[in-house]
Design a protein around this motif. Structure first.
Motif, PDB file in Angstrom:
ATOM      1  N   VAL A  35       0.832  -1.205   0.000  1.00  0.00           N
ATOM      2  CA  VAL A  35       0.000   0.000   0.000  1.00  0.00           C
ATOM      3  C   VAL A  35       0.863   1.250   0.000  1.00  0.00           C
ATOM      4  N   PHE A  36       1.943   1.205   0.769  1.00  0.00           N
ATOM      5  CA  PHE A  36       2.791   2.382   0.894  1.00  0.00           C
ATOM      6  C   PHE A  36       3.982   2.350  -0.051  1.00  0.00           C
ATOM      7  N   SER A  37       3.853   1.635  -1.152  1.00  0.00           N
ATOM      8  CA  SER A  37       4.886   1.688  -2.178  1.00  0.00           C
ATOM      9  C   SER A  37       4.224   1.821  -3.547  1.00  0.00           C
ATOM     10  N   LEU A  38       3.021   2.409  -3.553  1.00  0.00           N
ATOM     11  CA  LEU A  38       2.306   2.616  -4.803  1.00  0.00           C
ATOM     12  C   LEU A  38       2.863   3.822  -5.543  1.00  0.00           C
ATOM     13  N   GLN A  39       2.668   3.822  -6.842  1.00  0.00           N
ATOM     14  CA  GLN A  39       3.028   4.959  -7.669  1.00  0.00           C
ATOM     15  C   GLN A  39       1.793   5.434  -8.413  1.00  0.00           C
ATOM     16  N   CYS A  40       1.756   6.716  -8.700  1.00  0.00           N
ATOM     17  CA  CYS A  40       0.650   7.270  -9.465  1.00  0.00           C
ATOM     18  C   CYS A  40       0.628   6.673 -10.871  1.00  0.00           C
ATOM     19  N   SER A  41      -0.570   6.493 -11.390  1.00  0.00           N
ATOM     20  CA  SER A  41      -0.700   6.176 -12.808  1.00  0.00           C
ATOM     21  C   SER A  41      -0.448   7.444 -13.611  1.00  0.00           C
ATOM     22  N   HIS A  42      -0.036   7.256 -14.857  1.00  0.00           N
ATOM     23  CA  HIS A  42       0.228   8.414 -15.724  1.00  0.00           C
ATOM     24  C   HIS A  42      -0.460   8.200 -17.069  1.00  0.00           C
ATOM     25  N   PRO A  43      -1.798   8.239 -17.055  1.00  0.00           N
ATOM     26  CA  PRO A  43      -2.528   8.022 -18.314  1.00  0.00           C
ATOM     27  C   PRO A  43      -2.372   9.209 -19.257  1.00  0.00           C
ATOM     28  N   LEU A  44      -2.258   8.917 -20.534  1.00  0.00           N
ATOM     29  CA  LEU A  44      -2.232   9.991 -21.514  1.00  0.00           C
ATOM     30  C   LEU A  44      -3.594  10.671 -21.567  1.00  0.00           C
ATOM     31  N   ALA A  45      -3.572  11.960 -21.815  1.00  0.00           N
ATOM     32  CA  ALA A  45      -4.832  12.692 -21.958  1.00  0.00           C
ATOM     33  C   ALA A  45      -5.591  12.157 -23.175  1.00  0.00           C
ATOM     34  N   THR A  46      -6.903  12.367 -23.171  1.00  0.00           N
ATOM     35  CA  THR A  46      -7.727  11.907 -24.283  1.00  0.00           C
ATOM     36  C   THR A  46      -7.263  12.543 -25.596  1.00  0.00           C
ATOM     37  N   GLU A  47      -7.354  11.773 -26.679  1.00  0.00           N
ATOM     38  CA  GLU A  47      -6.844  12.238 -27.970  1.00  0.00           C
ATOM     39  C   GLU A  47      -7.591  13.452 -28.500  1.00  0.00           C
ATOM     40  N   ASN A  48      -8.848  13.609 -28.119  1.00  0.00           N
ATOM     41  CA  ASN A  48      -9.638  14.732 -28.642  1.00  0.00           C
ATOM     42  C   ASN A  48      -9.581  15.952 -27.730  1.00  0.00           C
ATOM     43  N   TYR A  49      -8.615  15.971 -26.794  1.00  0.00           N
ATOM     44  CA  TYR A  49      -8.518  17.128 -25.895  1.00  0.00           C
ATOM     45  C   TYR A  49      -8.256  18.407 -26.685  1.00  0.00           C
ATOM     46  N   SER A  50      -8.931  19.471 -26.269  1.00  0.00           N
ATOM     47  CA  SER A  50      -8.629  20.806 -26.779  1.00  0.00           C
ATOM     48  C   SER A  50      -8.954  21.813 -25.682  1.00  0.00           C
ATOM     49  N   GLN A  51      -8.248  22.912 -25.676  1.00  0.00           N
ATOM     50  CA  GLN A  51      -8.497  23.961 -24.697  1.00  0.00           C
ATOM     51  C   GLN A  51      -9.919  24.501 -24.835  1.00  0.00           C
ATOM     52  N   GLU A  52     -10.369  24.620 -26.086  1.00  0.00           N
ATOM     53  CA  GLU A  52     -11.702  25.177 -26.334  1.00  0.00           C
ATOM     54  C   GLU A  52     -12.795  24.266 -25.771  1.00  0.00           C
ATOM     55  N   LEU A  53     -12.660  22.956 -25.986  1.00  0.00           N
ATOM     56  CA  LEU A  53     -13.670  22.016 -25.523  1.00  0.00           C
ATOM     57  C   LEU A  53     -13.667  21.905 -24.006  1.00  0.00           C
ATOM     58  N   MET A  54     -12.509  22.067 -23.402  1.00  0.00           N
ATOM     59  CA  MET A  54     -12.402  21.953 -21.950  1.00  0.00           C
ATOM     60  C   MET A  54     -12.795  23.243 -21.237  1.00  0.00           C
ATOM     61  N   SER A  55     -12.710  24.349 -21.925  1.00  0.00           N
ATOM     62  CA  SER A  55     -12.932  25.660 -21.311  1.00  0.00           C
ATOM     63  C   SER A  55     -14.345  25.798 -20.751  1.00  0.00           C
ATOM     64  N   GLY A  56     -14.449  26.482 -19.594  1.00  0.00           N
ATOM     65  CA  GLY A  56     -15.753  26.768 -19.016  1.00  0.00           C
ATOM     66  C   GLY A  56     -15.997  26.045 -17.707  1.00  0.00           C
ATOM     67  N   PHE A  57     -17.248  26.075 -17.247  1.00  0.00           N
ATOM     68  CA  PHE A  57     -17.590  25.519 -15.942  1.00  0.00           C
ATOM     69  C   PHE A  57     -18.072  24.081 -16.073  1.00  0.00           C
ATOM     70  N   TRP A  58     -17.640  23.255 -15.085  1.00  0.00           N
ATOM     71  CA  TRP A  58     -18.020  21.846 -15.017  1.00  0.00           C
ATOM     72  C   TRP A  58     -18.608  21.536 -13.643  1.00  0.00           C
ATOM     73  N   TYR A  59     -19.712  20.781 -13.637  1.00  0.00           N
ATOM     74  CA  TYR A  59     -20.383  20.385 -12.400  1.00  0.00           C
ATOM     75  C   TYR A  59     -19.954  18.972 -12.024  1.00  0.00           C
ATOM     76  N   GLU A  60     -19.497  18.804 -10.800  1.00  0.00           N
ATOM     77  CA  GLU A  60     -19.071  17.468 -10.375  1.00  0.00           C
ATOM     78  C   GLU A  60     -20.282  16.596 -10.057  1.00  0.00           C
ATOM     79  N   GLN A  61     -20.307  15.401 -10.684  1.00  0.00           N
ATOM     80  CA  GLN A  61     -21.402  14.462 -10.476  1.00  0.00           C
ATOM     81  C   GLN A  61     -20.997  13.266  -9.623  1.00  0.00           C
ATOM     82  N   ALA A  62     -19.732  12.893  -9.654  1.00  0.00           N
ATOM     83  CA  ALA A  62     -19.282  11.727  -8.895  1.00  0.00           C
ATOM     84  C   ALA A  62     -17.765  11.728  -8.841  1.00  0.00           C
ATOM     85  N   ARG A  63     -17.221  10.846  -7.976  1.00  0.00           N
ATOM     86  CA  ARG A  63     -15.768  10.767  -7.866  1.00  0.00           C
ATOM     87  C   ARG A  63     -15.349   9.487  -7.143  1.00  0.00           C
ATOM     88  N   TYR A  64     -14.132   9.077  -7.448  1.00  0.00           N
ATOM     89  CA  TYR A  64     -13.363   8.159  -6.613  1.00  0.00           C
ATOM     90  C   TYR A  64     -12.273   9.024  -5.985  1.00  0.00           C
TER      91      TYR A  64
END
Length: 208
Positions: free
Chosen positions: A36-65
């Motif tokens: 448990v105390f020797s875990l490392q963060c995952s490093h997933p690549l960002a989604t291929e369709n990422y763009s600043q324009e599409l990400m820009s603005g306000f987002w409402y949180e619906q759920a989380r881990y």
């Protein structure tokens, strides 16, 4: 005399076996704790369709881990969300929520800077607050469309432990929850929820 010897041997066996099992149990616990105390963060690549324009603005949180350390600022909060504002190749993310009550609760706000992770791709950032050591916390947009986004952030500590969050956010306060279920299945099939944290849904009712 023979009966006493058998009794002694039986008692000795039980004590010895008990001690052996305890030792094995302790070894198992030590190994589990070490894992448990020797875990490392995952490093997933960002989604291929990422763009600043599409990400820009306000987002409402619906759920989380979320690990406990990863969500200290969200303890006792409702109506969580964030505003994403591009700044050239960097960005600013402003988090907001209310404490306890969606109507009467006081607002809690905090802003962080996102700098591009040059070792990865566009949409992979380092998030930094004034108290963070450089380069900051890994912050990654791993899913994005016009209605939903999933953001994964993770921080590695000197003691070998990690804190992480997987945030499911939407463009509207009350989105299609069937889509949330599909996105949850997609994340569950990955290894991002490394510590098997519970899935927490957050209501946006009466928040806005």
């Amino acid at each position: 005399h023979v009966k006493k010897s058998k009794c002694f041997l039986t008692t000795y066996y039980l004590i010895n076996n008990f001690q052996h099992k305890n030792i094995q149990t302790m070894k198992t616990l030590i190994l589990l704790t070490a894992s448990v105390f020797s875990l490392q963060c995952s490093h997933p690549l960002a989604t291929e369709n990422y763009s600043q324009e599409l990400m820009s603005g306000f987002w409402y949180e619906q759920a989380r881990y979320q690990t406990i350390g990863g969500g200290l600022f969200q303890l006792g909060s409702v109506c969580s969300g964030f505003d994403f504002k591009p700044l050239s190749s960097s960005a600013r993310v402003s988090y907001t929520s209310r404490k306890q009550d969606p109507i009467e609760g006081r607002w809690s706000n905090i802003t962080a800077r996102l700098d591009p992770n040059d070792e990865m791709v566009e949409g992979n950032f380092y998030q930094s607050f004034p108290w963070n050591d450089p380069p900051g916390i890994s912050w990654n947009v791993i899913y994005l469309d016009e209605d939903w986004a999933i953001e994964y952030d993770c921080d590695e500590h000197e003691n070998g432990s990690i804190d992480y969050c997987v945030h499911f956010v939407s463009r509207v306060p009350e989105p299609d929850m069937d889509e949330l279920a599909r996105l949850k299945e997609w994340i569950d099939a990955s290894e991002l929820n490394a510590l098997d944290r519970p899935f927490v849904e957050e209501s946006q009712t009466d928040c806005w």
